[in-house]
Structures are given as C-alpha cells and as structure tokens.
Write an enzyme that holds these catalytic residues in place. Structure first.
Site: not given
Ligand code: SAM
Length: 342
Positions: A142, A205, A231-233, A251-252, A298, A302
């Site tokens: 971002y 998000d 917000g930040d989850f 998965h992130d 993948n 990253q």
């Molecule tokens: N859920 C969507 C999908 O399946 O297409 C997006 C998946 S993307 C891999 C991960 C999403 O988590 C992104 O939109 C990212 O901005 C959001 N995200 C990451 N960290 C976050 C946080 N701390 N709080 C809120 N959202 C977050």
C-alpha cells in the site's frame, strides 16, 4: 535410441517450459492483446503489432505461442480469442483474471526469481526483489497507489471467481450478520448479499484499502448495501457479527499472529456464532494439490505465512473455543471451513 526417444519425460519437459508459458501469457495480457482481439479480432500479427505498438516479428511469435498454448485461435483471417480468453483474459471479461495475471508478472515473478534464497533462508524476499525491506507485508503493497490498485485488482479477480462457491459451500442462513475481516474490495460480500438478501454484511479492512474500494463496486444495484469499515484487525475493535469470515487472511500470517486474531474474534463471538475460513486447504500429508503447495511457496517468498492442512486449521480454531469444524473442498481455488463457538 528409438526406445529411449519413445519415453520422453513429457511432464518434466512441460515443467521446464512452464516459466516460458507463464511469461508468454503475462506479456500478452500486459500488452492487452486479448482486449484488442476481443473488440477487433480476427487480426493479423501486423495489425496487433500496430495496435499495441510492438515489433511485428516479436508479436507474431508471441501470438503463435499463445495459439499453441490454447489461448488464441488462428485462421486465414488472423488471430482471435478463444471463448476462455474472452471470459478470463480480457480486462473486462466476466471472470477476468487480468488483475491477478498483472500481479503475477509485476510482483510474483520478481519474488519467485529469488525462490532459491527464500528456500535457503526460510524467509521472504521482498528486499531482494524490490530493494526495500518491508516491515509489514501490506505496508509494502500500500506504499503507492499503483501497487495498491494492482494488488486489490488481483485479490478482486480471484475473490470474484471463487465467491459463489465460497458463499454456497455451507447454508449460512442462520447467521443474520457477517463481517468479512480483510474483505478487501467486497467481492465476496456482494455475493453473500445476492445469496442471502437479508444478511447484514460488513467488510473490515485497513484504511488504505477502504479508501480505494469505489473502483471495484458492482454497477448494478445490490439487494442491500455492503457496509465498509476501516481498521486494523490486530489492534482495533472488531464490528459485531454472527459470522466472521477470513478469506485468504490466515495464510498471510504465522501461527503466533493467527492466535492474536482468533482470540480477538473469540472474545467478541457469542456461542452459536461462527467463523468461516476460505483458503486453499492442503491434504493432511501435503502431497496432492500442486496449486496449493505452489501457493505455499508463494507465501514463503513474500509473507511469514503458509498454506495449511484441514487438521492444522482445525487445531488453530479449536484452541480458541470453536468446535464442530466442517471442511468443504469446493473444487474451486478456495475451500471453505466453518466452525461454531461453543
Ligand atoms: N479476503 C480477500 C480475498 O480473499 O480476496 C483479500 C485477501 S488479501 C490476501 C488479505 C487482506 O487482509 C487484504 O485486503 C489486507 O488489506 C487485509 N489485511 C491485512 N492486514 C490487515 C489488518 N491488520 N487489519 C485489517 N485488514 C488487514
């Protein structure tokens, strides 16, 4: 000699060619050749080259490769799209994968060039691929409007392609309200409202994402509007909901971060409420699903996350008071896991 020639290792040879085929698809997409052929085809190579501004000899070779790969058709009138190119490869196709293809070319390709280092070091390679050490995966995406738009378009294309199968994998009619955490552009949220018109659907998000959603909203009026909350989850209060969705979110992250997130959800989730995960679920032995296992590489190049098996997701969820864990393999790119707070 003739006997060994008859036993060509075609699978291995195809894999050796895989990167050339991927790059041919990426370049044809990036140059919007499928878009030109959709509106103006059939076209000769020279006409495509003139439209795109490329060399005739290079364009002809690329188009011929795309024909041989089954992406285009070639007749005496010239080149035209296959039906599947019209649907998936044009930028305005019904289930366009254009966004993910551009993301693959511009972002994943440089990262995968450093796969060897990722495997040696066991960690992400953003610093090598992009010359910048990312503190946070999403800050990396971002930091510029262009990269953010590209990432969101990529997420949107896969979310749109999988949304119906994710939304219908289980009967969700018992849940009156849903919050899609990390729900990005709202592609799944809009599908949920199509299927459950009375459901109140919120997408949560990061602020940078929510500020950029308008481009991705459907043009037709939905049964009910989706609410977007920023917000930040990991830090902020989560919106109230009967069902929390995490699609391609777990998965992130490494297990430690997942525990932080699941314990926050568990704290606000009432008994009978649930979590729905959408992920590529690995088989328990981690040997059968190459798409998901390649996706896990993948994640290695990253993120600090990985793809997980059904048992691994079940274990994570059960530690936070979620039971009755049901796993549905959809046959689409994303599988679905539903569990209920006890
Ligand atoms: N859920 C969507 C999908 O399946 O297409 C997006 C998946 S993307 C891999 C991960 C999403 O988590 C992104 O939109 C990212 O901005 C959001 N995200 C990451 N960290 C976050 C946080 N701390 N709080 C809120 N959202 C977050």
């Amino acid at each position: 000699a003739s006997e060994s020639a008859a036993k060509l290792p075609s699978k291995i040879l195809d894999l050796m060619d895989g990167f050339k085929a991927s790059k041919a698809l990426f370049v044809a997409s990036k140059l919007k050749m499928f878009d030109y052929l959709k509106t103006k085809g059939p076209l000769k190579a020279v006409d495509v080259a003139n439209e795109v501004g490329t060399s005739v000899c290079g364009t002809e070779r690329l188009l011929d490769a795309c024909v041989a790969l089954g992406l285009l058709e070639k007749t005496s009138q010239g080149y035209s799209n296959t039906d599947s190119a019209n649907t998936y490869l044009t930028s305005d196709g019904e289930y366009s994968l254009h966004g993910y293809i551009i993301h693959s070319n511009d972002h994943l390709w440089p990262l995968f060039t450093n796969l060897e280092s990722a495997v040696r070091e066991g960690s992400r390679q953003n610093h090598r691929a992009f010359g910048r050490k990312a503190e946070d995966l999403f800050k990396d995406y971002y930091h510029s409007q262009e990269v953010k738009q590209r990432f969101m378009a990529a997420m949107h294309s896969i979310a749109h392609l999988t949304a119906r199968d994710v939304a219908t994998a289980f009967d969700l009619s018992q849940f009156k309200s849903t919050c899609d955490l990390g729900g990005c552009t709202g592609a799944l949220a809009h599908e949920l409202i199509q299927i459950y018109p009375n459901m109140k659907v919120t997408v949560f998000d990061l602020p940078e994402v929510i500020a950029n959603i308008s481009y991705f909203q459907p043009s037709e009026q939905c049964a009910a509007p989706v609410t977007f909350v920023s917000g930040d989850f990991f830090k902020d209060n989560l919106p109230e909901a009967d069902l929390y969705i995490l699609s391609r979110v777990l998965h992130d992250w490494p297990d430690e971060k997942i525990h932080v997130l699941l314990s926050k959800i568990s704290a606000v989730c009432k008994p009978g409420c649930g979590i729905l995960l959408a992920e590529m679920v690995l088989d328990d032995e981690k040997k059968n699903r190459s798409t998901a296992l390649l996706q896990s590489l993948n994640m290695l190049v990253q993120t600090e996350g990985k793809e997980r098996s059904g048992s691994e997701y079940r274990g994570l969820l059960e530690q936070h008071g979620f039971a009755n864990v049901k796993i549905k393999l959809t046959g689409n790119l994303l599988d679905v896991i539903l569990c209920i707070k006890t």
